[in-house]
Design a protein around this motif. Sequence first.
Motif, PDB file in Angstrom:
ATOM      1  N   LEU A 370       0.810  -1.216   0.000  1.00 38.57           N
ATOM      2  CA  LEU A 370       0.000   0.000   0.000  1.00 38.57           C
ATOM      3  C   LEU A 370       0.846   1.271   0.000  1.00 38.57           C
ATOM      4  O   LEU A 370       0.371   2.320  -0.436  1.00 38.57           O
ATOM      5  CB  LEU A 370      -0.935  -0.001   1.218  1.00 38.57           C
ATOM      6  N   VAL A 371       2.059   1.178   0.501  1.00 37.30           N
ATOM      7  CA  VAL A 371       2.927   2.368   0.558  1.00 37.30           C
ATOM      8  C   VAL A 371       4.108   2.231  -0.398  1.00 37.30           C
ATOM      9  O   VAL A 371       5.088   2.962  -0.282  1.00 37.30           O
ATOM     10  CB  VAL A 371       3.431   2.610   1.999  1.00 37.30           C
ATOM     11  N   ARG A 372       4.032   1.317  -1.339  1.00 38.92           N
ATOM     12  CA  ARG A 372       5.134   1.106  -2.285  1.00 38.92           C
ATOM     13  C   ARG A 372       5.353   2.365  -3.125  1.00 38.92           C
ATOM     14  O   ARG A 372       4.416   2.882  -3.744  1.00 38.92           O
ATOM     15  CB  ARG A 372       4.815  -0.071  -3.203  1.00 38.92           C
ATOM     16  N   PRO A 373       6.570   2.886  -3.157  1.00 36.50           N
ATOM     17  CA  PRO A 373       6.843   4.101  -3.945  1.00 36.50           C
ATOM     18  C   PRO A 373       6.496   3.905  -5.417  1.00 36.50           C
ATOM     19  O   PRO A 373       6.853   2.891  -6.019  1.00 36.50           O
ATOM     20  CB  PRO A 373       8.352   4.293  -3.761  1.00 36.50           C
ATOM     21  N   GLY A 374       5.772   4.860  -5.967  1.00 32.12           N
ATOM     22  CA  GLY A 374       5.417   4.776  -7.372  1.00 32.12           C
ATOM     23  C   GLY A 374       4.240   3.876  -7.668  1.00 32.12           C
ATOM     24  O   GLY A 374       3.892   3.660  -8.836  1.00 32.12           O
ATOM     25  N   GLY A 375       3.600   3.333  -6.625  1.00 31.54           N
ATOM     26  CA  GLY A 375       2.463   2.447  -6.837  1.00 31.54           C
ATOM     27  C   GLY A 375       2.899   1.026  -7.156  1.00 31.54           C
ATOM     28  O   GLY A 375       4.071   0.661  -7.007  1.00 31.54           O
TER      29      GLY A 375
END
Length: 450
Positions: A370-375
């Motif tokens: 959910l918080v992965r950079p760049g989606g």
Amino acid sequence: MPASATKALRVAVLADSDTRWKWGALTATRVRPGDTEIHLDGYLLRGRATPTARQLREVGVDADSLREVTAVEFLRAMEGARGEEAYDVLVLALVGGGVQAMLHGLGRVWQDRAERPVVVTGYVGVVYEKLADGLLLRHGADLVLANSRQDADRFRAVYEGVGADASAVTEVALPFLGGARYAGEHDDPSAKQGRRPCTVVFAAQPSVPDSRKDRTYLLDRLVRHARLHPEREVLLKLRSKPGEHTTHIEELPYQKLVQRADPPSNFRLVYGHMGEVLDRTDLLVTISSTAALESLHRRIPTVVLTDLGVREALGNHHFVGSGCLASWDQLDAGHRPAPDPEWVARQGVAADGGYETAFDEARERIAALLVRPGGLPPLAPYYTPVTAPGYLPGILARHHLAPDGTPLPGAPAADRAPGPVRQVVRRAARGAYRHGVQRVAPVIRRMGEL
């Protein structure tokens, strides 16, 4: 920033039957990170097994919204879920072909998006048939949940064996295990002499066994057990009423067979939530139902029948090594099985505390995604028009999708709610299909055997 960082976690569950709705909705609540509040929207995929209102009430799982959709309608709903309405997690509680179709359809819908929901899928119970087929149809989801250590090992072996990424496999447990641990027959003030009778429950399955001969045999043995033990309460736990469908088709409902059985007064049919039935069960008997795992979780004496053989077609081969295999003759004589602790532990059945941590890995993985950079990266199923050109198009076409995931010409419209006439036609079509399955098809098969 994902919506879950500022408000309740928004989760959508797409299910195609009552049991998969139960699995999907309960899974959604089990895997939510931390104590996050959850907003749950349910979508029921229209088809032969679309649950009735009674079945939904029996499941006992509430949602903030619940509606029936076609595959194309669902994809358009996901395409329009943006901004404050965007979902954080999507649970696909479908048969394998449905999961594959949705993965390709969603891949098209989300192809230009920087952010998308975490996609979760898995199995509603024991996986005893079509292991490779079902698993590869589920490949491409962010998490493919395995209900036990044994399943997790098998799932990874299949993916790695075909050169597919196995990192999505995540070990959990069945989400509906729970209830009070069995403490033996106990006092019941409402029963005569302050003690309730020993209760034997046979957990019936819609499609196992599938022949009239075998189903009649099981019913006769259950009735015979009731006659041999008039002091016991003998219950036949049924999944659905005639005309209703569950995950599997039931062509020969026990309700019809029992009309010729002349059972004694201590025998009766019961419906309702399996957990509530287990609250009063002293012996659970089945061929291969997932109810056996629910019963073992509570430490209720549990028997998997061998009367019809131990066969892959029945699914009871899954319980080899469990210590639970026995026959009606043994049960009539008073036998009580002793489950093997190591086997039980490998099935994700742990009433002594381990179950509460069974979903930790899934929670942690979802929180990180959910918080992965760049989606999240685009969905990447193993099956594509390149790897399975003779198989994939047929899977997608069943849900009115082309090989690229776009709706086929003539697909059901999704830009308006069905009017009264369309609703009547749909109900009539489902009724005709169920009548054909339960009444016409068995007659045709019998004629073919003459």
